[in-house]
Design an enzyme around this catalytic site. Sequence first.
Site, short mmCIF file in Angstrom:
data_model
loop_
_atom_site.label_atom_id
_atom_site.label_comp_id
_atom_site.label_asym_id
_atom_site.label_seq_id
_atom_site.Cartn_x
_atom_site.Cartn_y
_atom_site.Cartn_z
N ILE A 157 0.84 -1.20 0.00
CA ILE A 157 0.00 0.00 0.00
C ILE A 157 0.88 1.25 0.00
CG2 ILE A 157 -1.82 1.26 1.22
CD1 ILE A 157 -2.50 -1.46 2.58
N GLY A 187 8.11 5.17 1.97
CA GLY A 187 7.18 5.05 3.09
C GLY A 187 5.84 4.43 2.76
N SER A 188 5.39 3.46 3.53
CA SER A 188 4.13 2.82 3.23
C SER A 188 3.82 1.74 4.25
CB SER A 188 4.14 2.24 1.83
OG SER A 188 2.84 1.85 1.46
N ARG A 189 2.98 0.74 3.80
CA ARG A 189 2.69 -0.38 4.67
C ARG A 189 2.31 -1.60 3.84
NH1 ARG A 189 -3.27 0.98 7.08
NH2 ARG A 189 -4.28 -0.95 6.49
#
Length: 218
Positions: A157, A187-189
Amino acid sequence: MIRFHKEGYKIIVITFIIAIAFVLLADNFVNIFWVQKSIQVLAIFFVIIVLQFFRNPKRLTVLDENTIIAPVDGKVVVIEEVEEPEYFKDKRLQVSIFMSPINVHVTRYAMSGIIKYSKYHPGKYLVAWHPKASTENERTTVVIENKSIGEVLYRQIAGALAKRIVNYAHIDDKVIQGTDAGFIKFGSRVDLYLPLGTSIKVNLGDKVKGGVQVIAKK
């Protein structure tokens, strides 16, 4: 020796060129000493940030068809039973790992198996911890199947800073646990959707290490 991910090669070269240009321009055209040195230090600092973001440390994965390992480095921010609407359309155990800009951003296969599903979804760039990020942000959804665990879905994501998701998984590929599955830039997940009854081996707030740490077992 520090290794860097191939997705960062072009950005690293461009960053070095820009940094060198700023250092030389400051040295030749800025006469105020503290301003000159500030520009040069910031240029060097920017290079260091980019290098650490694209680092790709070697991880020694202990292969085990009964375990699911962390696909990324980061912090466990969600452990709950949810409805997975895209592929399973039933209840699953969701484990979400948030990556800050200082984490390693390589995505690794959480288990060995066959790729059954792989799809890219364009979308928004909400902050990665936003409740709607899983369904509204730019994302990729991949499903791996093996004989021991069955099907496991993971979702890369994008976050507020992530502007490109790289996914190497293609349907019918045979993949090996811990190997390179892609990259998320800036940056994310990653969300994992596991079968109900899977034994979770991490807790909320735990910091996990991609490619080596077991997060769940059959």
